[in-house]
Design a protein around this motif. Sequence first.
Motif, short mmCIF file in Angstrom:
data_model
loop_
_atom_site.label_atom_id
_atom_site.label_comp_id
_atom_site.label_asym_id
_atom_site.label_seq_id
_atom_site.Cartn_x
_atom_site.Cartn_y
_atom_site.Cartn_z
N LYS B 190 5.93 -6.08 2.44
CA LYS B 190 5.12 -5.48 1.38
C LYS B 190 5.52 -4.03 1.13
CE LYS B 190 0.27 -4.66 0.15
NZ LYS B 190 0.54 -3.28 -0.25
N GLU B 191 5.79 -3.32 2.23
CA GLU B 191 6.09 -1.90 2.08
C GLU B 191 7.32 -1.68 1.21
OE1 GLU B 191 8.55 -0.18 4.59
OE2 GLU B 191 8.21 1.81 3.80
N ASP B 194 6.55 -2.46 -2.44
CA ASP B 194 5.77 -1.40 -3.08
C ASP B 194 6.65 -0.23 -3.49
OD1 ASP B 194 2.67 -1.66 -1.15
OD2 ASP B 194 3.38 -2.65 -2.98
N ARG B 197 8.84 -0.95 -6.44
CA ARG B 197 8.13 -1.02 -7.73
C ARG B 197 7.67 0.35 -8.17
NH1 ARG B 197 4.30 -5.30 -6.01
NH2 ARG B 197 5.63 -7.12 -5.77
N SER B 198 7.61 1.32 -7.24
CA SER B 198 7.00 2.62 -7.58
C SER B 198 7.87 3.48 -8.47
CB SER B 198 6.71 3.39 -6.29
OG SER B 198 7.92 3.88 -5.75
#
Lengths: 347, 357
Positions: B190-191, B194, B197-198
């Motif tokens: 997940k990290e 994320d 996508r940031s």
Amino acid sequence: MVVMKMKFPFQKRVKLAQGLWLLSWFATVAGAVTFALGCVLKTELLRRAEVMDDTGIHIVPNTLMIAGLASLGINYFASRICQDSLDAGRFPRWKNFLKPYFAVSCFFTVLMLLTVIMSYAMKGSLESSLKVGLRNGIRFYKDTDTPGRCFQKQNIDRLQMEFQCCGNSDFKDWFEVQWISNRYLDFSSKEVKDRIKSNVDGRYLVDGVPFSCCNPSSPRPCIQYQLTNNSAHYNYEYQTEELNIHLSGCRQALVNYYMGLMNTIGAGVLSVFLLQGSVLVSLRFLQTSMEAVAGKENIEIETEGYLLEQGVKETFMQYVDPVLKFFLLKNGVEEGDPAATTSAAPA
Amino acid sequence: MALMKMKFTQQRRVRLAQGLWLLSWLEVMCGVLTFCLGVYLKLELLRRAEVMDNSEIHIVPNILMMVGLASIAANWIASRVCQDALDANRFPPWKPFLLAWYMVVPVLCNLLISVVILSYGLQGRLEESLKVGLRNGIRFYKDTDVPGRCFQKETIDRLQMEFRCCGNNNYRDWFEVQWVSNRYLDFTSKEVKDRIRSNVDGRYLLDGVPFSCCNPASPRPCLQRRLIDNNAHYNYEYQTEELNLHPRGCREALTDYYMEMLDSTGPFVLSVLLVQVSVFVSLRFLQTAVEAAMSLEDKEGDSEGYLLEKGVKETLEDFKTNILKMLKFGEVEPEAAAAADKAGDATEKAADPAPSS
């Protein structure tokens, strides 16, 4: 029974004196070089003095420096003697000087050879000194707030970066020591409390190493923590990973470095030893062949030169006897006194 | 009106020749040193060539090497000339060489002055070159599997460790670049998703730096990740933390290093220049004094030496006319043709009045 008798016509004597003069100046320079090499070795040992426990290895550079300085004096006198050797008026004044001179010169020349042998013999002592020194360095790595130990961290870090090594024998030495100071640990966190409870002494042990163990040649950004946990990092297997951190231990790296340095210096010192030895042998031949000319009217006669008048054993006893007699004499007096008193008492 | 006329007795001429011989050998040694200095600078610049974008700064060591070699040759000739100066038979053949020598040596002196000026003037260009080179190095840090860039990581790591610097301007340059290769990112986590996508380009950016930024002088084990998150680490405040990472940027560190090297060559080059100018002046005096002495009946008498036979202005005019004369050699034939036409007209004119009279 004379050792190495050789015939010396006048022309050969002259050539010997000239060649010896030149050779003794080369040997003077070589002596200065020996002294410089001793200084270099001493400086290199002092640079890493903080990771060495004792200074036993320092005897090698100290002896080199002494032998170098002595060699300067020896060769200076050798050149003066052979300058005066062909002059029948000035040579006799050296007569009484030569016997102790040869004794002292042989001693210092043999000392040079001994230094080279010592540098190999002391490898074990150097290794144990480094073992203890590095172990202390790693133990006191975290004590950056303790006076007297506050530079250990910086020393160990710079050492590991410069020599491309990690730990004492290998990187696992860092797992057995708490190298993170308590000042930077959050004792209220669960992870810290678990780790402290996990061992008897209450130390915060991690399976991680300091940043200075990282290998710049690794294709991957350095992995320092959770080294033995394959699932902690993506695409990582610690059993086969070779490039991530330095695999060699600092003790081995330092021993190799110093042995290499001493090998190089040893080769130079051996050649200086050979040069010095040849100067002494030539001087002895010149002295003995010139002594045979003394007092004669025709100085251009052929004479014989030799190394030792009697055999090796007899000459050795000649030199050692006075020393022994000195000690024996002391013993003789002590033995004599009780005998005198016991013989006097009953009387 | 000669420039700087000086009387030279025989004794003085001899002393001048001897002194000049020593001085020119000193200058030969200086030429050797200049060459070695150029080689050393060149090697130092080549060692870090991977973090420099262009090689404009290389002109300084190149000029130094050229001038060093030329100066060795020129001053060796000067020493031969003053060895032969006092011998009336061997001195005259040197005259054409001397004229060429007087042209070459001012060029060398100008080059030496230009080296000093350039070593100060090129600082801006060097900084630009390092800026672009380091930016590329940081960008390609992760490309250890791309041929041609696979050593960037090792180069940048060793550079940061050796020069005790971090990033281009400072450590934040590492925040703007993905320096962790995709090969080592778990795209299912997940990290990672994320972070990717940031930002627009889909890069894995983090507020962390490589290990080579770590400062060994820090009392604390190095903090490399989550540098601007005070809560991520116990007893940590990134605004006041000074010792954790190297404070300087690598561009500043490298510029300081090279500028220090170039600045220290300045005084040496100027002293070489001074000796060269004195060799030049002394040789001119020696040449004119010896030539004047050779034309006297008493060869051992006093003669006069000067720098220029006429004043500066007249010498320049003479020089100009000589050059023009040489250029006009090409125009001899049209002139001769014009002269021949004029002669033809004159004879025609002379012939015309004759019939009328």
